[in-house]
Motif scaffolding. Structure first.
Motif, mmCIF file in Angstrom:
data_model
loop_
_atom_site.group_PDB
_atom_site.id
_atom_site.type_symbol
_atom_site.label_atom_id
_atom_site.label_comp_id
_atom_site.label_asym_id
_atom_site.label_seq_id
_atom_site.Cartn_x
_atom_site.Cartn_y
_atom_site.Cartn_z
ATOM 1 N N GLY A 16 0.821 -1.214 0.000
ATOM 2 C CA GLY A 16 0.000 0.000 0.000
ATOM 3 C C GLY A 16 0.846 1.251 0.000
ATOM 4 N N ALA A 17 2.051 1.173 0.585
ATOM 5 C CA ALA A 17 2.956 2.318 0.581
ATOM 6 C C ALA A 17 3.398 2.655 -0.838
ATOM 7 C CB ALA A 17 4.168 2.023 1.462
ATOM 8 N N ALA A 18 3.562 1.621 -1.678
ATOM 9 C CA ALA A 18 3.931 1.852 -3.078
ATOM 10 C C ALA A 18 2.804 2.561 -3.817
ATOM 11 C CB ALA A 18 4.268 0.529 -3.756
ATOM 12 N N ASP A 19 1.575 2.119 -3.579
ATOM 13 C CA ASP A 19 0.434 2.758 -4.240
ATOM 14 C C ASP A 19 0.245 4.188 -3.752
ATOM 15 O OD1 ASP A 19 -0.091 0.446 -5.694
ATOM 16 O OD2 ASP A 19 -1.391 -0.377 -4.145
ATOM 17 N N ASP A 20 0.526 4.432 -2.480
ATOM 18 C CA ASP A 20 0.416 5.782 -1.942
ATOM 19 C C ASP A 20 1.449 6.696 -2.596
ATOM 20 O OD1 ASP A 20 -0.707 7.678 0.016
ATOM 21 O OD2 ASP A 20 1.290 7.584 0.933
ATOM 22 N N TYR A 21 2.666 6.188 -2.771
ATOM 23 C CA TYR A 21 3.711 6.967 -3.445
ATOM 24 C C TYR A 21 3.295 7.300 -4.877
ATOM 25 C CZ TYR A 21 8.096 7.997 -5.855
ATOM 26 O OH TYR A 21 9.068 8.587 -6.641
ATOM 27 N N MET A 22 2.781 6.306 -5.597
ATOM 28 C CA MET A 22 2.376 6.551 -6.982
ATOM 29 C C MET A 22 1.226 7.552 -7.055
ATOM 30 S SD MET A 22 4.422 5.168 -9.039
ATOM 31 C CE MET A 22 3.464 5.563 -10.499
ATOM 32 N N ARG A 23 0.295 7.466 -6.116
ATOM 33 C CA ARG A 23 -0.827 8.413 -6.112
ATOM 34 C C ARG A 23 -0.327 9.844 -5.927
ATOM 35 N NH1 ARG A 23 -3.322 10.819 -2.118
ATOM 36 N NH2 ARG A 23 -2.341 9.489 -0.533
ATOM 37 N N LYS A 24 0.638 10.033 -5.038
ATOM 38 C CA LYS A 24 1.136 11.366 -4.741
ATOM 39 C C LYS A 24 2.033 11.930 -5.838
ATOM 40 C CE LYS A 24 0.947 10.829 0.298
ATOM 41 N NZ LYS A 24 1.747 10.680 1.552
ATOM 42 N N THR A 25 2.677 11.046 -6.595
ATOM 43 C CA THR A 25 3.663 11.510 -7.580
ATOM 44 C C THR A 25 3.259 11.237 -9.025
ATOM 45 O OG1 THR A 25 4.893 9.414 -7.475
ATOM 46 C CG2 THR A 25 5.531 11.153 -5.918
ATOM 47 N N ALA A 26 2.070 10.702 -9.250
ATOM 48 C CA ALA A 26 1.664 10.286 -10.600
ATOM 49 C C ALA A 26 1.733 11.430 -11.598
ATOM 50 C CB ALA A 26 0.259 9.689 -10.565
ATOM 51 N N GLY A 27 1.224 12.615 -11.222
ATOM 52 C CA GLY A 27 1.242 13.755 -12.133
ATOM 53 C C GLY A 27 2.649 14.187 -12.487
ATOM 54 N N PHE A 28 3.537 14.139 -11.508
ATOM 55 C CA PHE A 28 4.931 14.516 -11.747
ATOM 56 C C PHE A 28 5.587 13.569 -12.729
ATOM 57 C CE2 PHE A 28 9.422 13.807 -10.571
ATOM 58 C CZ PHE A 28 9.934 15.072 -10.815
ATOM 59 N N TRP A 29 5.460 12.255 -12.479
ATOM 60 C CA TRP A 29 6.138 11.299 -13.354
ATOM 61 C C TRP A 29 5.519 11.259 -14.737
ATOM 62 C CZ3 TRP A 29 10.788 10.470 -12.278
ATOM 63 C CH2 TRP A 29 11.230 10.299 -10.969
ATOM 64 N N ALA A 30 4.226 11.526 -14.858
ATOM 65 C CA ALA A 30 3.601 11.605 -16.185
ATOM 66 C C ALA A 30 4.212 12.750 -16.986
ATOM 67 C CB ALA A 30 2.093 11.779 -16.053
ATOM 68 N N ALA A 31 4.434 13.890 -16.324
ATOM 69 C CA ALA A 31 5.046 15.038 -17.001
ATOM 70 C C ALA A 31 6.489 14.737 -17.371
ATOM 71 C CB ALA A 31 4.974 16.268 -16.103
ATOM 72 N N VAL A 32 7.207 14.020 -16.503
ATOM 73 C CA VAL A 32 8.596 13.652 -16.793
ATOM 74 C C VAL A 32 8.651 12.713 -17.996
ATOM 75 C CG1 VAL A 32 10.565 12.331 -15.917
ATOM 76 C CG2 VAL A 32 9.455 14.046 -14.463
ATOM 77 N N ARG A 33 7.749 11.747 -18.054
ATOM 78 C CA ARG A 33 7.720 10.832 -19.212
ATOM 79 C C ARG A 33 7.481 11.605 -20.504
ATOM 80 N NH1 ARG A 33 4.478 7.811 -15.614
ATOM 81 N NH2 ARG A 33 2.575 8.273 -16.785
ATOM 82 N N LEU A 51 7.866 16.100 -3.438
ATOM 83 C CA LEU A 51 6.451 16.258 -3.785
ATOM 84 C C LEU A 51 5.592 15.333 -2.932
ATOM 85 C CD1 LEU A 51 4.242 17.426 -5.647
ATOM 86 C CD2 LEU A 51 4.735 15.553 -7.240
ATOM 87 N N ALA A 52 6.040 14.091 -2.758
ATOM 88 C CA ALA A 52 5.287 13.130 -1.936
ATOM 89 C C ALA A 52 5.163 13.609 -0.501
ATOM 90 C CB ALA A 52 5.959 11.762 -1.989
ATOM 91 N N LYS A 53 6.168 14.359 -0.017
ATOM 92 C CA LYS A 53 6.147 14.891 1.344
ATOM 93 C C LYS A 53 5.486 16.265 1.417
ATOM 94 C CE LYS A 53 10.452 12.481 2.520
ATOM 95 N NZ LYS A 53 11.897 12.671 2.844
ATOM 96 N N GLU A 54 4.976 16.746 0.274
ATOM 97 C CA GLU A 54 4.319 18.050 0.177
ATOM 98 C C GLU A 54 5.260 19.199 0.529
ATOM 99 O OE1 GLU A 54 0.791 17.805 2.571
ATOM 100 O OE2 GLU A 54 -0.274 16.593 1.092
ATOM 101 N N GLU A 55 6.532 19.031 0.182
ATOM 102 C CA GLU A 55 7.521 20.089 0.393
ATOM 103 C C GLU A 55 7.659 20.979 -0.833
ATOM 104 O OE1 GLU A 55 10.375 17.412 3.369
ATOM 105 O OE2 GLU A 55 11.082 17.998 1.373
ATOM 106 N N VAL A 56 7.020 20.590 -1.930
ATOM 107 C CA VAL A 56 7.045 21.364 -3.165
ATOM 108 C C VAL A 56 5.726 21.124 -3.888
ATOM 109 C CG1 VAL A 56 8.110 19.494 -4.486
ATOM 110 C CG2 VAL A 56 8.414 21.853 -5.242
#
Length: 333
Positions: A246-263, A299-304
């Motif tokens: 579940g921690a992996a899914d939580d990470y992906m949920r928080k960073t999905a938009g960022f990694w989509a833009a990077v791709r 981003l996952a830690k909401e620092e940016v």
């Protein structure tokens, strides 16, 4: 979970005739899409949660002054998630789940594998710091899939083309020979070889799946490329829920938009330049790896904010991918 992977000969027949693991069948644009949907079922069948084992073994040397090193083995837990499925394109993201110093789950975004049906081009490794969008001849792409593998920061690693086969009670995909840069496990030793050239096989088993590699470790000898040593690799994925996926899914949920833009940014660079020029580092893989991974963690830690993280990532990628000739020209100017 385990029953999802139990394929006997009877199940093989059912797989060839059925949609991918309960999904609706997808139109491939041909009169008969049965094989296409069986291929999709096999690719999607690699998603899940796993105990993973990595086994790297150098076997035989091809030069007199080299002695094969001892086998390297490691393992852990990994979640493999479908992050995009448009029918003819499927993207699978791997995420390692480990424990930090406080015994809490810590996520390491791992490699990504993209599958493209009947690709017109594939991004291939061409030598130090350079990848090229290579055309795939029409005869080679018929009913074939390209697999493109990306590093932890979504920068390129290697690409190859092959066909899925569904016979002998087995579902397997085998690539043609493909080159790739050294992995960290070898690069940090500064060996006399500087790349791998090998074939990849993905095969579903009765309990999970395996990724097998048959590699030549290649270096420059007397001004020409030469095989230094052969290596066989077995990476096995056995279904498991004995970790906090579940921690992996939580990470992906928080960073999905960022990694989509990077791709998208990496794709834009490849189209702009006909490939990607990017410096590689022994410790970090790509020169952009450490910074992009840190941005995602912040981003996952909401620092940016997402917008700020994406803006910084685009600036970093754009500045790191200038072809050598263009960089030299700019410095002379």
């Amino acid at each position: 979970m385990k029953t999802r992977f139990k394929y006997g000969l009877a199940a093989l027949v059912l797989l060839a005739a059925a949609p991918a693991f309960g999904q609706t069948a997808v139109d491939c644009g041909k009169a008969d899409c049965t094989a296409f949907n069986a291929d999709r079922a096999a690719i999607l069948g690699m998603a899940g949660t796993y105990r993973v084992k990595f086994d790297f073994r150098e076997t035989v040397a091809f030069v007199p002054d080299y002695e094969p090193i001892e086998p390297k083995r490691s393992g852990g837990f990994e979640a493999v998630r479908v992050i995009e499925d448009t029918g003819r394109v499927i993207r699978l993201q791997h995420l390692l789940v480990v424990k930090d110093e406080e015994d809490k789950p810590f996520i390491i975004k791992h490699w990504r594998q993209d599958w493209t049906y009947e690709p017109e081009t594939v991004l291939t490794y061409e030598g130090p710091d350079q990848w090229k969008l290579t055309p795939v001849p029409a005869a080679d792409r018929a009913d074939a899939w390209a697999q493109t593998v990306w590093q932890t920061d979504d920068s390129p690693r290697y690409g190859g083309v092959g066909q899925w086969k569904h016979d002998r009670g087995e579902h397997r995909w085998i690539s043609g020979e493909t080159a790739r840069p050294l992995a960290r496990r070898d690069a940090i030793r500064k060996p006399i070889y500087d790349r791998y050239v090998g074939t990849n096989r993905h095969a579903l088993t009765h309990a999970g799946w395996v990724h097998e590699q048959d590699n030549a470790k290649v270096g420059t000898r007397g001004g020409t490329l030469a095989t230094i040593v052969h290596e066989v690799v077995l990476n096995s994925y056995v279904p498991s829920t004995d970790f906090d996926f579940g921690a992996a899914d939580d990470y992906m949920r928080k960073t999905a938009g960022f990694w989509a833009a990077v791709r998208r940014q990496w794709d834009d660079v490849a189209l702009r330049d006909g490939g990607i020029h990017l410096m590689q580092e022994a410790e970090n893989g790509s020169s952009t790896g450490k910074q992009l991974m840190e941005l995602a963690d912040r981003l996952a830690k909401e620092e940016v904010t997402l917008g700020d993280a994406v803006s910084r990532a685009r600036f970093l990628i754009d500045g790191s991918t200038k072809p050598a000739a263009a960089t030299a020209g700019a410095s002379r100017g």
